[in-house]
Write a protein that holds these residues in place. Structure first.
Motif, mmCIF file in Angstrom:
data_model
loop_
_atom_site.group_PDB
_atom_site.id
_atom_site.type_symbol
_atom_site.label_atom_id
_atom_site.label_comp_id
_atom_site.label_asym_id
_atom_site.label_seq_id
_atom_site.Cartn_x
_atom_site.Cartn_y
_atom_site.Cartn_z
ATOM 1 N N TRP A 126 34.271 74.145 57.170
ATOM 2 C CA TRP A 126 33.519 73.228 58.015
ATOM 3 C C TRP A 126 33.927 73.419 59.480
ATOM 4 N N VAL A 127 32.976 73.204 60.385
ATOM 5 C CA VAL A 127 33.248 73.219 61.826
ATOM 6 C C VAL A 127 32.602 71.975 62.429
ATOM 7 N N HIS A 128 33.341 71.221 63.234
ATOM 8 C CA HIS A 128 32.820 69.974 63.802
ATOM 9 C C HIS A 128 31.726 70.238 64.828
ATOM 10 N N GLY A 133 28.121 68.857 62.838
ATOM 11 C CA GLY A 133 29.014 69.707 62.064
ATOM 12 C C GLY A 133 28.268 70.773 61.278
ATOM 13 N N ARG A 134 28.957 71.881 61.037
ATOM 14 C CA ARG A 134 28.371 72.946 60.230
ATOM 15 C C ARG A 134 29.099 73.028 58.906
ATOM 16 N N ARG A 135 28.338 72.983 57.830
ATOM 17 C CA ARG A 135 28.924 73.116 56.501
ATOM 18 C C ARG A 135 29.422 74.541 56.294
ATOM 19 N N PRO A 136 30.170 74.768 55.215
ATOM 20 C CA PRO A 136 30.614 76.138 54.905
ATOM 21 C C PRO A 136 29.418 77.070 54.741
ATOM 22 N N ARG A 137 29.616 78.333 55.032
ATOM 23 C CA ARG A 137 28.539 79.323 54.929
ATOM 24 C C ARG A 137 27.947 79.299 53.515
ATOM 25 N N GLY A 138 26.628 79.346 53.457
ATOM 26 C CA GLY A 138 25.940 79.281 52.172
ATOM 27 C C GLY A 138 25.548 77.877 51.784
ATOM 28 N N GLN A 139 26.081 76.854 52.490
ATOM 29 C CA GLN A 139 25.754 75.466 52.168
ATOM 30 C C GLN A 139 24.940 74.790 53.262
ATOM 31 N N THR A 140 24.608 75.513 54.333
ATOM 32 C CA THR A 140 23.827 74.924 55.416
ATOM 33 C C THR A 140 22.388 74.753 54.963
#
Length: 650
Positions: free
Chosen positions: A150-152, A175-182
């Motif tokens: 995750w990135v805020h 925030g950005r979810r983990p790659r593949g979960q956006t």
């Protein structure tokens, strides 16, 4: 409540402060019903897509914060859903603001009522100990999210809240979810502005979807700079505090471009860096310098250390003076900003020929690298020391182009010492022009405390002249220099002549300032531009305020021919950063404009619209990295200064 920075997430107690009453009562009673809360009539905070109200949970009578959407679009709903998801996922951590209740449509949620934000605690955060508590708390809050991907993406003072005496991270809406979960990468497509200007990492404006935890590290670095300098950061310009361990932390945390590899990879790595800098065992600066030089991977940090040390003859003799040209070149390429600080410190050392030779070497390297800010600082030191005399004069007569411009800007304070060069056939016109300039009366203390002479005039807009252009009468404001109070009428001492340049970049005085103001060359109706060199114009003084003491090294201001009297001015500080900070603080603390026009009422972060005089409004912005201040003024009830700034400031 302070948290031990050595504790891991698994060390946290099962029952945390926000799980205890009164918030525990709200959490247990939560059922996703809007009618369970009584909201105050007016919001306590507003955002672009949501507002926050102080509310009362009816059944428990516990006060809470109630955040609800005001924007009616899919993107806003998706971002609130993400904020609720992240806060519930990580909210058991003592430094993450939890969600207590929310509706199933993701249109509102409830969280504990915070005591303050980092913004409202700015004065306390200037204390390094209090600042470290905040930085540690934020890093601990982000440690697990970063580990999971995750990135805020929107860390800033307003999103760091004080709850039960501890700092918490809030507002995960961007925030950005983990790659593949956006859910929809198009919301953060390449080229889309994302995050908060000044705090957002440079890579956020390129492709905010592809960034990683390093983007949050950059934001934390800017928050540290904000806390220690009292200044709002500008986009893509690291906000560096005064020399010391915090400065080194910010330099690494905000590194980008060719130096991005220096930025810690995530919050965990930043915590390690903070501990290394603030808890490092005692080591003499000279020993540390030798250790840095011994490792090619750390040699680039040498100038940062030298800037921290300041004017120390032993350090200069044992560390800086023995450096060969290749080492100096590498150091200047790696950290030109610290090089300027070092050159200022060297000016405070006893005068010796060896110092002059070293300074000339730095000046020549800066010229070869086209580091004009460094060259100007080196030239200031070379010209002031003037040893060895023959070498200095030979160097001056060898300069051409941008290098001559940079040296000429530094020469203005020392022209009387170099009048003999006017007979040199190969002297550049820029340098010759400074030497021929008429001396001005008055004095001011330079960085070393000795007097150098120049006039300390201020300017005021006192009238207009009428000329004919394209068969129409045009009113042109006249910019005057005067030694009296800016609000006191006086006889005109100078006016803008028809022969003066009509573009701001042509009167900037230095290549770097010319580049900074070049966007304003596109403004269609400049009629004249005037430069006052070292006259005090953009120094924190304006007609509605008391005089200031600081003196910018270069000032350029340009006047519009329109009847609304529109002016743009720039002040560039190259001697003492303290003077620059004082001037910025004076403008930022000025009362807001009484009759703000359109977007002036809510200017973007980093801009300040204030009352310049009884008739004029002003907009101020600044560049911490360049130590430059820009000012727009107008008396027009129709002109929007923010709109003009957004169009022409590049």
């Amino acid at each position: 409540m302070a948290v031990d920075s050595s504790a891991s997430d698994s060390d946290a107690p099962e029952r945390l402060p926000h799980d205890d009453p009164p918030y525990e009562q709200v959490r247990h009673a939560a059922r996703g019903q809007r009618k369970d809360y009584k909201l105050d009539r007016t919001p306590m905070a507003r955002g672009g897509q949501a507002v926050v109200f102080r509310a009362l949970h009816k059944s428990t009578q516990v006060p809470v914060a109630f955040k609800k959407l005001v924007a009616d679009n899919r993107s806003a709903v998706a971002r609130m859903r993400r904020e609720i998801e992240a806060s519930r996922k990580f909210g058991s951590h003592p430094h993450v603001m939890p969600v207590l209740d929310a509706d199933t449509q993701n249109s509102w949620f409830v969280m504990p009522l915070a005591e303050a934000t980092a913004s409202t605690q700015a004065d306390e955060l200037a204390d390094p100990d209090r600042l470290r508590e905040l930085v540690t708390a934020v890093c601990l809050a982000l440690r697990e999210p970063h580990r999971l991907g995750w990135v805020h993406r929107d860390l800033k003072p307003d999103n760091i809240l004080l709850l039960d005496g501890r700092w918490t991270v809030a507002d995960w809406g961007l925030g950005r979810r983990p790659r593949g979960q956006t859910s929809d990468p198009r919301r953060t497509a390449a080229g889309t502005q994302f995050g908060t200007l000044g705090f957002a990492a440079p890579e956020m404006s390129v492709n905010a979807h592809e960034i990683g935890p390093q983007a949050d590290v950059y934001s934390i670095g800017q928050i540290i700079g904000w806390a220690l300098t009292g200044q709002w950061p500008q986009a893509n310009i690291p906000l560096l505090p005064e020399p010391g361990p915090w400065r080194r932390i910010v330099q690494d945390a905000t590194a980008f471009g060719n130096n991005e590899h220096r930025r810690p990879a995530d919050a965990e790595a930043l915590l390690t860096l903070v501990a290394a800098e603030l808890d490092a065992p005692t080591e003499s600066p000279i020993d540390r310098a030798k250790r840095l030089l011994a490792d090619p991977n750390t040699a680039g940090a040498l100038l940062g250390l030298a800037a921290d040390v300041g004017p120390d003859r032993d350090f200069f003799n044992q560390v800086l003076l023995p450096l060969d040209e290749e080492q100096l070149r590498t150091a200047l390429m790696t950290d030109p900003a610290s090089a300027q600080q070092v050159l200022q410190a060297v000016r405070a050392l006893p005068d010796e020929d060896s110092t002059g030779i070293w300074l000339l070497t730095v000046a020549r390297i800066a010229e070869s690298l086209a580091e004009w800010d460094v060259l100007r600082e080196a030239a200031e030191s070379v010209l002031r020391l003037n040893r060895p005399e023959d070498d200095v004069r030979s160097w001056l007569t060898s300069l051409t182009g941008d290098a001559a411009s940079a040296a000429a800007a530094a020469l203005r304070g020392y022209a009387a010492d170099y009048q003999d060069l006017l007979g040199a056939s190969d002297l550049d016109d820029r340098i010759a022009k400074v030497l021929r300039a008429k001396p001005r009366a008055g004095s001011v203390e330079d960085a070393r405390g000795e007097s150098i002479w120049w006039s300390r005039r201020r300017w005021r807009l006192v009238g207009a002249a009428t000329i004919t252009a394209a068969a129409a009468a045009i009113t042109i404001p006249i910019v005057l220099n005067e030694t009296s109070n800016p609000t006191t009428p006086s006889n005109p001492g100078a006016t803008s002549s028809a022969n003066e340049p009509r573009l701001p970049s042509k009167v900037a005085g230095t290549p770097q300032l010319a580049s900074y103001v070049s966007g304003w060359d596109q403004y269609p109706t400049w009629k004249s531009c005037t430069t006052n060199n070292k006259d005090a114009t953009v120094d924190g003084t304006f007609p509605a305020a008391a005089p200031a003491q600081a003196l910018p090294a270069n000032v350029t201001f340009s006047c519009d021919a329109g009847e609304d009297v529109f002016t743009v001015m720039f002040g560039e500080y190259t001697v003492r950063v303290r003077d620059y900070n004082d001037a910025v603080a004076r403008y930022r603390s000025a009362p807001r404009a009484q009759n703000a026009v359109k977007s002036e009422a809510s200017p973007p972060d980093g801009l300040h619209v204030f009352q310049w005089s009884a008739t004029h409004r002003a907009l101020m912005w600044f560049s911490q990295d360049r130590r430059t201040i820009g000012i727009l003024t107008t008396k027009s009830p129709n002109r929007d200064l923010v709109e003009n700034w957004q169009k022409y400031q590049r």
